[in-house]
Design an enzyme around this catalytic site. Sequence first.
Site, PDB file in Angstrom:
ATOM      1  N   HIS A 362      39.733 -31.992 153.468  1.00 34.07           N
ATOM      2  CA  HIS A 362      38.334 -32.274 153.131  1.00 34.07           C
ATOM      3  C   HIS A 362      37.433 -31.121 153.560  1.00 34.07           C
ATOM      4  CE1 HIS A 362      34.692 -35.229 153.486  1.00 34.07           C
ATOM      5  NE2 HIS A 362      34.628 -34.471 152.423  1.00 34.07           N
ATOM      6  N   GLU A 603      50.136 -32.324 135.732  1.00 32.97           N
ATOM      7  CA  GLU A 603      50.372 -31.654 137.027  1.00 32.97           C
ATOM      8  C   GLU A 603      51.794 -31.836 137.546  1.00 32.97           C
ATOM      9  OE1 GLU A 603      47.602 -33.239 139.889  1.00 32.97           O
ATOM     10  OE2 GLU A 603      47.592 -35.193 138.933  1.00 32.97           O
ATOM     11  N   ASP A 627      49.004 -28.379 141.678  1.00 37.16           N
ATOM     12  CA  ASP A 627      50.191 -29.215 141.831  1.00 37.16           C
ATOM     13  C   ASP A 627      51.278 -28.847 140.828  1.00 37.16           C
ATOM     14  OD1 ASP A 627      49.801 -30.767 144.036  1.00 37.16           O
ATOM     15  OD2 ASP A 627      48.830 -32.411 142.987  1.00 37.16           O
ATOM     16  N   CYS A 674      41.746 -27.266 135.438  1.00 33.95           N
ATOM     17  CA  CYS A 674      40.835 -27.473 136.569  1.00 33.95           C
ATOM     18  C   CYS A 674      41.448 -27.029 137.894  1.00 33.95           C
ATOM     19  CB  CYS A 674      40.419 -28.938 136.663  1.00 33.95           C
ATOM     20  SG  CYS A 674      41.795 -30.087 136.852  1.00 33.95           S
TER      21      CYS A 674
END
Length: 757
Positions: A362, A603, A627, A674
Site C-alpha cells: 500500500h 494476467e 502479474d 494497465c
Amino acid sequence: MLDTLRRIVQEVNNAADIPSALDLMAKRVRDAMGTEVCSIYLRDEEEQRYMLMASEGLKREAVGKVSLGLSEGLVGQVGLREEPINLEDAFTHPKFHYLAGTGEDAFHAFLGVPVMHHGKVLGIMVVQQRDVRRFDQSEEAFLVTISAQLSAVIAHAHASGVLFDQLGGGADLPSFYDGLPGCPGAAIGYGVLLFPEADLASVPDRDVEDVSEEISRLDDALVRVRQEIRDLAERASRSLGAEEQALFDVYLRMLDRHALPAEVIAAIREGQWAQGALRTVIDVHVHNFEMMDDPYLRERAADVRDLGRRVLAQLQSQTRRHIIFPDECILLGEDISAPMLMEVPRERVRGIVTTRGSRNSHMAIVARAMGIPTVVGAQNLPLKKMDDKEIIVDGFRGRVVANASAELKQQFQEIIAEEESLQAGLEKLRDEPAQTLDGTRITLQVNTGLMTDINRSLERGAEGVGLYRTEIPFMVRDRFPSEEEQRVIYREQLAAFAPHSVTMRTLDIGGDKSLSYFPIEDENPFLGWRGIRVTLDHPEIFMVQVRAMIKASEGLDNLRIMLPMITSVIEAEEAQHLIHRAWLEVRDEGLDVSMPPVGVMIEVPASVYQARALAQRVDFLSVGTNDLTQYLLAVDRNNRQVASLYNSYHPAVLHALMHVVEQAREEHTPVSVCGEMAGEPSAALLLMAMGVDVLSMNASNLLKVKAAIRQVDISFVRRLLNEVLAMDNGEVIGSYVDLQLTKAGLGELLRNRKVLA
C-alpha cells in the site's frame, strides 16, 4: 550435529561485526569437526585475490596479510571448480602452493569448500589436519552446510559495502544497499527513522544528550513497570497457583536496580540514549538464553524480551518522540504504513526506503501516486545506523547509497536536476493529444486508488482511469466498508474524471494484498485464493461492491467494471451474471442507470490462450503485465533471490501480448494495458505498435509516455516491433529497443531504465 549447526549459525548471525563473525565461524567449525585448522579466505574483487581473513590453527599474524591469486594453489582450485576438494595429503597435489609464514607445513589432510551466493564464489573455507587421511562424507557435508550459512553473512556485507571496510579496508568508501524499485526517481536527503512504539528491534542508535536525564527517565520507567508487574501478580493470585505466580517474583528480581537496569545504566554512561541502551542489553540476554541447551532455559528468552518491551513502552510514553523532519527528508523504516506516510509534510519528503515490503505494498502505491522516489525491500540496510545520515535513494535501480563520495553525489544531483528540468518541459504537453508524427492516436489513462491521485492525474491531462484499485479503500479500514461508504468513494472518482471513463477493478485481494480483518492463509498465495476467486466465493461482498459502483455512476454513465485474476470463461460468465443481477436490483430501487461495460484482466497464461473466447463475452480486455510477466516466467518479482529474472521484454511476454491483441482484434474487442509496461516509454511504444487501444499508468509517467509517442512515426515503431519479435533474448531486446529509441532522439525519456554507478 543439527544442534551444533544451529548454535554456530545463531552465534555468527549475532556477531557484532564481520571480523567477529569470521573468527567465531573458524573457531566453532574447528571445534565441532575436531580438526586442527579452520581457515576462511575471502575473494577481493579489486585485488583479484583470495585473502586469508580468519583462521584457528594457522599463525595469527598471517591473517589479513597472506593471499592467493584466483587460480593459485588448492584454494584457487576450489574457487575455479566451484566444488569441494578433499585430499588426504595436500602436499602431493600438483596445485599445492606453500604459504610461507602461515605454519601450514605441519598439516597434510585438506578439505576446502567454496562459499557461494547466487552462483558467485565469495570465498573458500578450509579445514586441515596433521594426519594423512581423507575427511569422510559426513564431515564434508557438514562443511558444505556451514559454508552455505556463511555465504549469507558475507553476501550481506558485500552488498552493503562494509566487508573490506570492517576488515581493515577504506573507511570512507560508499556503502550500497540493494532493494527493489518502489517508485522511479532519485533523491538526496537525511534519514528520518520511523519506528513503531514498543518494538525493541526497531529502536535506532542515538547519542545521549544528557546522561543524568536519560538515567532519570529509565528510573521513572522502571518504577512504573515494577508497579505494573505487582498489579499483574495481584490479579493472577486469584487464578494461578503458587508455582505460576513465582514468575512475577522473577520479573521483579530482574528489574532490581542491580540486575538488568545496572547494565542499561552502564550503556547510557557509555553514550547511548536510554532506549538504545535498553535494546542492546535485552538483545544480549535474549541471545544468551536462546543459545542454552536446556529447553526450559531457552524459553526464558521470551520473558526477558517481554520485560524489555514493557520498559520501552514506559520510556516512550513519557518521552513521545517529537520527530523533526528536515527540509530534505528520506523516510526510513522496516515497513512504513500509508497512514504514517500521510502524516509527514509532503513538501519535505524527498525519498522513502523500507527494509521490508514489496512494490505492490500500500505504501509503495501511495509513493508512486505522490511521485516520491522509493526503494523497498532493502534488507541489508542497517536502519539503526542511518538515522540523520545523508542518504541517496536510487528509485530507478532500487538502490540506497550511504557515505557517497563527492563525485557520486554530484552525479545524482545532475540526474535529479535533469529529471526536474525534463518534467517541467513536459508540462506543456498536458492538453496535447498522444499522437505519433504520422497521425496514429492512442488514449492515455491513469491507474488510481487514492484521492490524492485525482489532482495529479488531471494536472497531467489523463483521459480517464484505466485501473481504479478498489481494494485500497478496503485496506485502510478495520472492517469491510458499507455499500454507502463505497458509493461515496466511487462517486468522487467517477465525477472527477467525467465524461472520461473510469475502469473500476472489483476487489482484488490475496497474493501480497491482505485485509487485516479478512486474513487469507495460503501456503502459496500467488497461486491460491485471490482476485475473482475470493469474491465469487463471497457474493455478498461482490454484490455490495458492484451495487455501490453502479449507484455511484448515476447521471454520469462513465463506469466500466473490470474482473481480476480470470482464468476461465466460466468465472467471467458467473461474475457477469452477478453484475447484471446487481444492476437490475439498483434499477428496481428507482435509479436510472445504464448497464456498465464489463471487461476482464488478462494476467495469467490461461486467459492469454482463451483471449478470443473471453473477447466474445466481454466488452473489453485489459492486460495486467505485472502479474502476467510474473506468471509466464514463474518469477516472483518481490523475491530478491529471483527478481533479476523478471523481464517484461522476455520473448514469451511480448509474444503473449501480441497474441492477446490479435485475438481481441478478431472479435473487435478493445484492449488496454494497465501494468508497469504501459508507463515505460520504450515499452509503451511497442504496445502501441501491437495495436493496443489504451495505455494506463501512474500519473507521474504519463507525460513522458506522451512525449515519446509524439516524437516517432508509427511505421518506425512497427518496424522496431517486428525486429524484436524475431529475437530470443529479453536482455538483448531491452538494450536494442533503448539503443534505437536513443538514436531517434528519445534518450532523455528513457532515464527510468538507466543503470547508475
